[in-house]
Design a protein around this motif. Sequence first.
Motif, PDB file in Angstrom:
ATOM      1  N   ILE A 125       0.850  -1.175   0.000  1.00  0.00           N
ATOM      2  CA  ILE A 125       0.000   0.000   0.000  1.00  0.00           C
ATOM      3  C   ILE A 125       0.888   1.228   0.000  1.00  0.00           C
ATOM      4  O   ILE A 125       1.971   1.214   0.534  1.00  0.00           O
ATOM      5  CB  ILE A 125      -0.912   0.027   1.234  1.00  0.00           C
ATOM      6  N   ALA A 126       0.378   2.297  -0.585  1.00  0.00           N
ATOM      7  CA  ALA A 126       1.181   3.487  -0.626  1.00  0.00           C
ATOM      8  C   ALA A 126       0.622   4.466   0.355  1.00  0.00           C
ATOM      9  O   ALA A 126      -0.544   4.663   0.462  1.00  0.00           O
ATOM     10  CB  ALA A 126       1.121   4.086  -2.003  1.00  0.00           C
ATOM     11  N   LEU A 127       1.520   5.075   1.085  1.00  0.00           N
ATOM     12  CA  LEU A 127       1.092   5.959   2.145  1.00  0.00           C
ATOM     13  C   LEU A 127       2.126   7.030   2.250  1.00  0.00           C
ATOM     14  O   LEU A 127       3.275   6.789   2.006  1.00  0.00           O
ATOM     15  CB  LEU A 127       1.082   5.185   3.429  1.00  0.00           C
ATOM     16  N   HIS A 128       1.669   8.192   2.646  1.00  0.00           N
ATOM     17  CA  HIS A 128       2.733   9.114   2.889  1.00  0.00           C
ATOM     18  C   HIS A 128       2.450   9.917   4.118  1.00  0.00           C
ATOM     19  O   HIS A 128       1.488  10.600   4.199  1.00  0.00           O
ATOM     20  CB  HIS A 128       3.012   9.961   1.662  1.00  0.00           C
ATOM     21  N   PRO A 129       3.336   9.743   5.130  1.00  0.00           N
ATOM     22  CA  PRO A 129       3.197  10.509   6.338  1.00  0.00           C
ATOM     23  C   PRO A 129       3.429  11.975   6.044  1.00  0.00           C
ATOM     24  O   PRO A 129       3.617  12.347   4.928  1.00  0.00           O
ATOM     25  CB  PRO A 129       4.271   9.971   7.252  1.00  0.00           C
ATOM     26  N   ASP A 187      18.202  -0.488  10.918  1.00  0.00           N
ATOM     27  CA  ASP A 187      17.468  -1.619  10.340  1.00  0.00           C
ATOM     28  C   ASP A 187      16.073  -1.754  10.947  1.00  0.00           C
ATOM     29  O   ASP A 187      15.460  -2.819  10.879  1.00  0.00           O
ATOM     30  CB  ASP A 187      18.245  -2.925  10.525  1.00  0.00           C
ATOM     31  N   GLY A 188      15.557  -0.657  11.522  1.00  0.00           N
ATOM     32  CA  GLY A 188      14.215  -0.668  12.108  1.00  0.00           C
ATOM     33  C   GLY A 188      13.193  -0.097  11.142  1.00  0.00           C
ATOM     34  O   GLY A 188      12.959  -0.633  10.059  1.00  0.00           O
ATOM     35  N   TRP A 189      12.580   1.025  11.522  1.00  0.00           N
ATOM     36  CA  TRP A 189      11.571   1.663  10.688  1.00  0.00           C
ATOM     37  C   TRP A 189      12.176   2.085   9.346  1.00  0.00           C
ATOM     38  O   TRP A 189      13.288   2.586   9.291  1.00  0.00           O
ATOM     39  CB  TRP A 189      11.002   2.893  11.382  1.00  0.00           C
ATOM     40  N   GLU A 190      11.391   1.900   8.265  1.00  0.00           N
ATOM     41  CA  GLU A 190      11.849   2.237   6.922  1.00  0.00           C
ATOM     42  C   GLU A 190      10.795   3.089   6.225  1.00  0.00           C
ATOM     43  O   GLU A 190       9.604   2.766   6.246  1.00  0.00           O
ATOM     44  CB  GLU A 190      12.090   0.963   6.117  1.00  0.00           C
ATOM     45  N   GLU A 191      11.236   4.191   5.599  1.00  0.00           N
ATOM     46  CA  GLU A 191      10.315   5.029   4.842  1.00  0.00           C
ATOM     47  C   GLU A 191      10.146   4.469   3.436  1.00  0.00           C
ATOM     48  O   GLU A 191      11.132   4.159   2.762  1.00  0.00           O
ATOM     49  CB  GLU A 191      10.837   6.467   4.762  1.00  0.00           C
ATOM     50  N   ILE A 192       8.898   4.312   3.001  1.00  0.00           N
ATOM     51  CA  ILE A 192       8.621   3.762   1.675  1.00  0.00           C
ATOM     52  C   ILE A 192       7.558   4.598   0.973  1.00  0.00           C
ATOM     53  O   ILE A 192       6.845   5.389   1.599  1.00  0.00           O
ATOM     54  CB  ILE A 192       8.154   2.298   1.746  1.00  0.00           C
ATOM     55  N   SER A 193       7.456   4.402  -0.338  1.00  0.00           N
ATOM     56  CA  SER A 193       6.413   5.051  -1.136  1.00  0.00           C
ATOM     57  C   SER A 193       5.293   4.067  -1.391  1.00  0.00           C
ATOM     58  O   SER A 193       5.504   2.859  -1.404  1.00  0.00           O
ATOM     59  CB  SER A 193       6.976   5.528  -2.480  1.00  0.00           C
ATOM     60  N   VAL A 205       0.588   3.990  -2.215  1.00  0.00           N
ATOM     61  CA  VAL A 205      -0.653   4.711  -2.483  1.00  0.00           C
ATOM     62  C   VAL A 205      -1.612   4.436  -1.337  1.00  0.00           C
ATOM     63  O   VAL A 205      -1.559   3.391  -0.705  1.00  0.00           O
ATOM     64  CB  VAL A 205      -1.296   4.285  -3.821  1.00  0.00           C
ATOM     65  N   ASP A 206      -2.500   5.397  -1.079  1.00  0.00           N
ATOM     66  CA  ASP A 206      -3.460   5.209  -0.004  1.00  0.00           C
ATOM     67  C   ASP A 206      -4.694   4.492  -0.528  1.00  0.00           C
ATOM     68  O   ASP A 206      -4.718   3.986  -1.656  1.00  0.00           O
ATOM     69  CB  ASP A 206      -3.809   6.542   0.668  1.00  0.00           C
ATOM     70  N   GLU A 207      -5.751   4.456   0.308  1.00  0.00           N
ATOM     71  CA  GLU A 207      -6.965   3.733  -0.071  1.00  0.00           C
ATOM     72  C   GLU A 207      -7.663   4.347  -1.275  1.00  0.00           C
ATOM     73  O   GLU A 207      -8.492   3.695  -1.923  1.00  0.00           O
ATOM     74  CB  GLU A 207      -7.930   3.662   1.122  1.00  0.00           C
ATOM     75  N   ASN A 208      -7.305   5.598  -1.598  1.00  0.00           N
ATOM     76  CA  ASN A 208      -7.878   6.268  -2.775  1.00  0.00           C
ATOM     77  C   ASN A 208      -6.879   6.318  -3.930  1.00  0.00           C
ATOM     78  O   ASN A 208      -7.064   7.072  -4.877  1.00  0.00           O
ATOM     79  CB  ASN A 208      -8.311   7.691  -2.403  1.00  0.00           C
ATOM     80  N   TYR A 209      -5.814   5.512  -3.834  1.00  0.00           N
ATOM     81  CA  TYR A 209      -4.772   5.409  -4.848  1.00  0.00           C
ATOM     82  C   TYR A 209      -4.002   6.713  -5.035  1.00  0.00           C
ATOM     83  O   TYR A 209      -3.442   6.978  -6.093  1.00  0.00           O
ATOM     84  CB  TYR A 209      -5.358   4.930  -6.190  1.00  0.00           C
ATOM     85  N   LYS A 210      -3.976   7.512  -4.002  1.00  0.00           N
ATOM     86  CA  LYS A 210      -3.184   8.730  -4.018  1.00  0.00           C
ATOM     87  C   LYS A 210      -1.756   8.402  -3.570  1.00  0.00           C
ATOM     88  O   LYS A 210      -1.573   7.740  -2.545  1.00  0.00           O
ATOM     89  CB  LYS A 210      -3.791   9.765  -3.077  1.00  0.00           C
ATOM     90  N   PRO A 211      -0.733   8.847  -4.301  1.00  0.00           N
ATOM     91  CA  PRO A 211       0.654   8.570  -3.889  1.00  0.00           C
ATOM     92  C   PRO A 211       0.942   9.173  -2.511  1.00  0.00           C
ATOM     93  O   PRO A 211       0.623  10.328  -2.248  1.00  0.00           O
ATOM     94  CB  PRO A 211       1.492   9.255  -4.974  1.00  0.00           C
ATOM     95  N   ILE A 212       1.528   8.356  -1.659  1.00  0.00           N
ATOM     96  CA  ILE A 212       1.886   8.818  -0.329  1.00  0.00           C
ATOM     97  C   ILE A 212       3.185   8.155   0.107  1.00  0.00           C
ATOM     98  O   ILE A 212       3.704   7.264  -0.554  1.00  0.00           O
ATOM     99  CB  ILE A 212       0.781   8.516   0.712  1.00  0.00           C
ATOM    100  N   ARG A 213       3.673   8.584   1.263  1.00  0.00           N
ATOM    101  CA  ARG A 213       4.847   7.954   1.860  1.00  0.00           C
ATOM    102  C   ARG A 213       4.478   7.516   3.272  1.00  0.00           C
ATOM    103  O   ARG A 213       3.657   8.139   3.930  1.00  0.00           O
ATOM    104  CB  ARG A 213       6.037   8.918   1.875  1.00  0.00           C
ATOM    105  N   THR A 214       5.095   6.426   3.715  1.00  0.00           N
ATOM    106  CA  THR A 214       4.770   5.887   5.022  1.00  0.00           C
ATOM    107  C   THR A 214       6.006   5.257   5.633  1.00  0.00           C
ATOM    108  O   THR A 214       7.054   5.151   4.997  1.00  0.00           O
ATOM    109  CB  THR A 214       3.662   4.828   4.903  1.00  0.00           C
TER     110      THR A 214
END
Length: 268
Positions: free
Chosen positions: A7-11, A47-53, A55-64
């Motif tokens: 899934i794509a998410l962007h904080p 090697d813990g939390w990783e930032e990735i690209s 999309v959200d539930e509406n297919y909008k590009p995000i980062r999480t």
Amino acid sequence: MTFLPSIALHPCQLIILNFLLCAADEVILLNSKESQAELGWTTHPSDGWEEISGVDENYKPIRTYQVCNVMAPNQNNWLQTGWIARLNGQRIFIELKFTLRDCNSIPGVVGTCKETFNLYYVETDRDLGRNIKEGKYLKIDTIAADESFTQGDLGERKMKLNTEVREIGHLNRRGFHLGFQDVGACVALVSVRVYYKICLSKLQSVAVFPDTVAEAAFSTLVEVRGTCVNNSEVEVNNPPRMHCSAEGEWLVPIGKCTCSAGFEEKDG
């Protein structure tokens, strides 16, 4: 090796000077889903939390941010947001959207996999930069998922999104950092939204009441004096007043202004 759904998410990047009113009674201090660039939050260890690209539930590009170190015991992975200026807020709300994997759906992780993560904050007058001072953080709560996803959901690309809201206050410093501690879960932090509530400017009783920050104490009402509109005056011994609740609602109107001679009220 990842167990998170694709899934794509962007904080969000924090908004300090140009804060945004994005809801009727909220001042948004940070909304990670509005970031169009890397968030660049601080992580430890590497090697813990990783930032990735994604999309959200509406297919909008995000980062999480995601982490899934479920095979090894004694995990202590930290993620720290940038510095968040609190502006005039004293009672701050934190809305988290996240997905979390069911440990029973991951083979071979008995005793090492967790299904919660911890939320913290630290008040500061300035940005701590890349330093994560665990001992300075105050715990807000342990966050658990109402719904977790399984291997089957992963294959079908289903996103079981959880939403949790917590609050902090009474704040005294100029701002704060949020901290997320992973102790061995398979979790994706989809978005972080931080805000405080206000009573928006209102015209009532022939008077204007200004934007007013809601109080930190849940049961406290802030009394606000209204200003008579043009060609009106305060009613004798009965000035216009209203009360702003902690939830950002105007309550208990008292008094009013009256029209000056030669004028009359029309349509409020």
